[in-house]
Design a protein around this motif. Structure first.
Motif, PDB file in Angstrom:
ATOM      1  N   PRO A   5       3.584   3.335  -4.234  1.00 39.08           N
ATOM      2  CA  PRO A   5       2.570   4.295  -3.793  1.00 39.08           C
ATOM      3  C   PRO A   5       1.381   4.406  -4.735  1.00 39.08           C
ATOM      4  O   PRO A   5       0.273   4.699  -4.306  1.00 39.08           O
ATOM      5  N   ILE A   6       1.576   4.162  -6.018  1.00 42.18           N
ATOM      6  CA  ILE A   6       0.462   4.215  -6.967  1.00 42.18           C
ATOM      7  C   ILE A   6      -0.517   3.090  -6.663  1.00 42.18           C
ATOM      8  O   ILE A   6      -1.723   3.283  -6.678  1.00 42.18           O
ATOM      9  N   ARG A   7      -0.014   1.912  -6.345  1.00 41.57           N
ATOM     10  CA  ARG A   7      -0.878   0.760  -6.067  1.00 41.57           C
ATOM     11  C   ARG A   7      -1.617   0.923  -4.745  1.00 41.57           C
ATOM     12  O   ARG A   7      -2.562   0.223  -4.481  1.00 41.57           O
ATOM     13  N   LYS A   8      -1.176   1.848  -3.900  1.00 43.31           N
ATOM     14  CA  LYS A   8      -1.812   2.063  -2.609  1.00 43.31           C
ATOM     15  C   LYS A   8      -2.834   3.204  -2.632  1.00 43.31           C
ATOM     16  O   LYS A   8      -3.479   3.469  -1.638  1.00 43.31           O
ATOM     17  N   ARG A   9      -2.966   3.898  -3.732  1.00 41.95           N
ATOM     18  CA  ARG A   9      -3.857   5.054  -3.786  1.00 41.95           C
ATOM     19  C   ARG A   9      -5.298   4.589  -3.985  1.00 41.95           C
ATOM     20  O   ARG A   9      -5.614   3.898  -4.945  1.00 41.95           O
ATOM     21  N   ILE A  10      -6.161   5.002  -3.049  1.00 39.03           N
ATOM     22  CA  ILE A  10      -7.581   4.685  -3.110  1.00 39.03           C
ATOM     23  C   ILE A  10      -8.358   5.978  -2.928  1.00 39.03           C
ATOM     24  O   ILE A  10      -8.056   6.788  -2.052  1.00 39.03           O
ATOM     25  N   VAL A  11      -9.362   6.183  -3.764  1.00 35.76           N
ATOM     26  CA  VAL A  11     -10.224   7.357  -3.672  1.00 35.76           C
ATOM     27  C   VAL A  11     -11.536   6.939  -3.024  1.00 35.76           C
ATOM     28  O   VAL A  11     -12.122   5.918  -3.382  1.00 35.76           O
ATOM     29  N   VAL A  12     -12.001   7.751  -2.060  1.00 36.40           N
ATOM     30  CA  VAL A  12     -13.267   7.524  -1.378  1.00 36.40           C
ATOM     31  C   VAL A  12     -14.176   8.704  -1.694  1.00 36.40           C
ATOM     32  O   VAL A  12     -13.832   9.849  -1.407  1.00 36.40           O
ATOM     33  N   VAL A  13     -15.339   8.417  -2.303  1.00 40.86           N
ATOM     34  CA  VAL A  13     -16.286   9.465  -2.668  1.00 40.86           C
ATOM     35  C   VAL A  13     -17.569   9.207  -1.882  1.00 40.86           C
ATOM     36  O   VAL A  13     -18.297   8.250  -2.153  1.00 40.86           O
ATOM     37  N   ASP A  14     -17.814  10.054  -0.876  1.00 43.14           N
ATOM     38  CA  ASP A  14     -18.994   9.888  -0.033  1.00 43.14           C
ATOM     39  C   ASP A  14     -19.326  11.239   0.588  1.00 43.14           C
ATOM     40  O   ASP A  14     -18.458  11.882   1.164  1.00 43.14           O
ATOM     41  N   ASP A  15     -20.581  11.667   0.472  1.00 43.17           N
ATOM     42  CA  ASP A  15     -20.974  12.964   1.007  1.00 43.17           C
ATOM     43  C   ASP A  15     -21.200  12.946   2.522  1.00 43.17           C
ATOM     44  O   ASP A  15     -21.376  13.987   3.138  1.00 43.17           O
ATOM     45  N   ASP A  16     -21.158  11.788   3.136  1.00 33.42           N
ATOM     46  CA  ASP A  16     -21.279  11.652   4.588  1.00 33.42           C
ATOM     47  C   ASP A  16     -19.878  11.781   5.188  1.00 33.42           C
ATOM     48  O   ASP A  16     -19.059  10.862   5.095  1.00 33.42           O
ATOM     49  N   THR A  17     -19.606  12.923   5.806  1.00 31.23           N
ATOM     50  CA  THR A  17     -18.265  13.236   6.299  1.00 31.23           C
ATOM     51  C   THR A  17     -17.752  12.201   7.294  1.00 31.23           C
ATOM     52  O   THR A  17     -16.604  11.755   7.189  1.00 31.23           O
ATOM     53  N   SER A  18     -18.582  11.809   8.247  1.00 29.63           N
ATOM     54  CA  SER A  18     -18.108  10.875   9.265  1.00 29.63           C
ATOM     55  C   SER A  18     -17.857   9.487   8.674  1.00 29.63           C
ATOM     56  O   SER A  18     -16.881   8.822   9.041  1.00 29.63           O
ATOM     57  N   TYR A  19     -18.689   9.040   7.755  1.00 28.10           N
ATOM     58  CA  TYR A  19     -18.496   7.730   7.145  1.00 28.10           C
ATOM     59  C   TYR A  19     -17.253   7.732   6.249  1.00 28.10           C
ATOM     60  O   TYR A  19     -16.471   6.784   6.264  1.00 28.10           O
ATOM     61  N   ARG A  20     -17.078   8.818   5.492  1.00 26.63           N
ATOM     62  CA  ARG A  20     -15.892   8.934   4.637  1.00 26.63           C
ATOM     63  C   ARG A  20     -14.626   8.911   5.489  1.00 26.63           C
ATOM     64  O   ARG A  20     -13.673   8.205   5.176  1.00 26.63           O
ATOM     65  N   ALA A  21     -14.626   9.646   6.604  1.00 30.59           N
ATOM     66  CA  ALA A  21     -13.461   9.668   7.491  1.00 30.59           C
ATOM     67  C   ALA A  21     -13.202   8.283   8.094  1.00 30.59           C
ATOM     68  O   ALA A  21     -12.042   7.864   8.226  1.00 30.59           O
ATOM     69  N   PHE A  22     -14.255   7.569   8.441  1.00 31.63           N
ATOM     70  CA  PHE A  22     -14.127   6.215   8.979  1.00 31.63           C
ATOM     71  C   PHE A  22     -13.435   5.300   7.967  1.00 31.63           C
ATOM     72  O   PHE A  22     -12.483   4.589   8.300  1.00 31.63           O
ATOM     73  N   ILE A  23     -13.912   5.318   6.723  1.00 29.08           N
ATOM     74  CA  ILE A  23     -13.323   4.489   5.664  1.00 29.08           C
ATOM     75  C   ILE A  23     -11.862   4.889   5.430  1.00 29.08           C
ATOM     76  O   ILE A  23     -10.981   4.033   5.313  1.00 29.08           O
ATOM     77  N   GLU A  24     -11.595   6.186   5.373  1.00 28.02           N
ATOM     78  CA  GLU A  24     -10.228   6.655   5.154  1.00 28.02           C
ATOM     79  C   GLU A  24      -9.300   6.194   6.274  1.00 28.02           C
ATOM     80  O   GLU A  24      -8.172   5.762   6.014  1.00 28.02           O
ATOM     81  N   ASN A  25      -9.764   6.274   7.523  1.00 27.84           N
ATOM     82  CA  ASN A  25      -8.943   5.838   8.655  1.00 27.84           C
ATOM     83  C   ASN A  25      -8.644   4.341   8.583  1.00 27.84           C
ATOM     84  O   ASN A  25      -7.514   3.921   8.852  1.00 27.84           O
ATOM     85  N   LEU A  26      -9.645   3.537   8.235  1.00 28.77           N
ATOM     86  CA  LEU A  26      -9.419   2.100   8.085  1.00 28.77           C
ATOM     87  C   LEU A  26      -8.358   1.822   7.018  1.00 28.77           C
ATOM     88  O   LEU A  26      -7.468   0.991   7.211  1.00 28.77           O
ATOM     89  N   LEU A  27      -8.472   2.521   5.905  1.00 26.07           N
ATOM     90  CA  LEU A  27      -7.522   2.331   4.814  1.00 26.07           C
ATOM     91  C   LEU A  27      -6.110   2.752   5.222  1.00 26.07           C
ATOM     92  O   LEU A  27      -5.134   2.076   4.908  1.00 26.07           O
ATOM     93  N   GLU A  28      -5.996   3.872   5.940  1.00 23.52           N
ATOM     94  CA  GLU A  28      -4.682   4.340   6.391  1.00 23.52           C
ATOM     95  C   GLU A  28      -4.039   3.334   7.340  1.00 23.52           C
ATOM     96  O   GLU A  28      -2.832   3.095   7.268  1.00 23.52           O
ATOM     97  N   MET A  29      -4.839   2.726   8.222  1.00 22.55           N
ATOM     98  CA  MET A  29      -4.303   1.723   9.152  1.00 22.55           C
ATOM     99  C   MET A  29      -3.743   0.506   8.417  1.00 22.55           C
ATOM    100  O   MET A  29      -2.868  -0.183   8.922  1.00 22.55           O
ATOM    101  N   GLU A  30      -4.240   0.276   7.197  1.00 19.29           N
ATOM    102  CA  GLU A  30      -3.767  -0.855   6.396  1.00 19.29           C
ATOM    103  C   GLU A  30      -2.655  -0.460   5.427  1.00 19.29           C
ATOM    104  O   GLU A  30      -2.244  -1.245   4.589  1.00 19.29           O
ATOM    105  N   GLY A  31      -2.194   0.786   5.515  1.00 18.16           N
ATOM    106  CA  GLY A  31      -1.062   1.221   4.706  1.00 18.16           C
ATOM    107  C   GLY A  31      -1.418   1.880   3.379  1.00 18.16           C
ATOM    108  O   GLY A  31      -0.535   2.163   2.588  1.00 18.16           O
ATOM    109  N   PHE A  32      -2.706   2.112   3.155  1.00 15.44           N
ATOM    110  CA  PHE A  32      -3.116   2.770   1.913  1.00 15.44           C
ATOM    111  C   PHE A  32      -3.056   4.279   2.068  1.00 15.44           C
ATOM    112  O   PHE A  32      -2.951   4.802   3.171  1.00 15.44           O
ATOM    113  N   LYS A  33      -3.152   4.963   0.945  1.00 10.05           N
ATOM    114  CA  LYS A  33      -3.136   6.423   0.928  1.00 10.05           C
ATOM    115  C   LYS A  33      -4.456   6.920   0.341  1.00 10.05           C
ATOM    116  O   LYS A  33      -4.523   7.262  -0.840  1.00 10.05           O
ATOM    117  N   PRO A  34      -5.505   6.950   1.181  1.00 11.24           N
ATOM    118  CA  PRO A  34      -6.805   7.350   0.658  1.00 11.24           C
ATOM    119  C   PRO A  34      -6.898   8.858   0.417  1.00 11.24           C
ATOM    120  O   PRO A  34      -6.267   9.654   1.116  1.00 11.24           O
TER     121      PRO A  34
END
Length: 90
Positions: A5-34
């Protein structure tokens, strides 16, 4: 992909809510924990509280208050050099 789980943790820093959510969703679909932050100062404060530095930090360079370059400089000052990339072309 590693199950650690440590190797899967990714932080996304973006003030654009919709873009940040888009990136987070893509990462979650690939098994990461954004973990997403709209405010870079909040991200810095909370990343330092984690028991392990994230595998990757994805940061927007065009934010108010603290831009991406300032965020990276401060993060590296506090934590050393780690993998950081931009969410948008600069």
């Amino acid at each position: 992909m590693p199950d650690n789980p440590i190797r899967k943790r990714i932080v996304v820093v973006d003030d654009d809510t919709s873009y940040r959510a888009f990136i987070e969703n893509l990462l979650e679909m690939e098994g990461f924990k954004p973990v997403g932050y709209a405010n870079p100062k909040d991200a810095l404060k909370n990343i330092s509280r984690l028991y392990a530095i994230p595998s990757l930090i994805i940061v927007d360079f065009n934010m108010d208050g603290m831009n991406g370059f300032e965020f990276i400089r401060e993060f590296r000052r506090r934590n050393g050099s780690h993998a950081i990339t931009s969410t948008k072309p600069v």
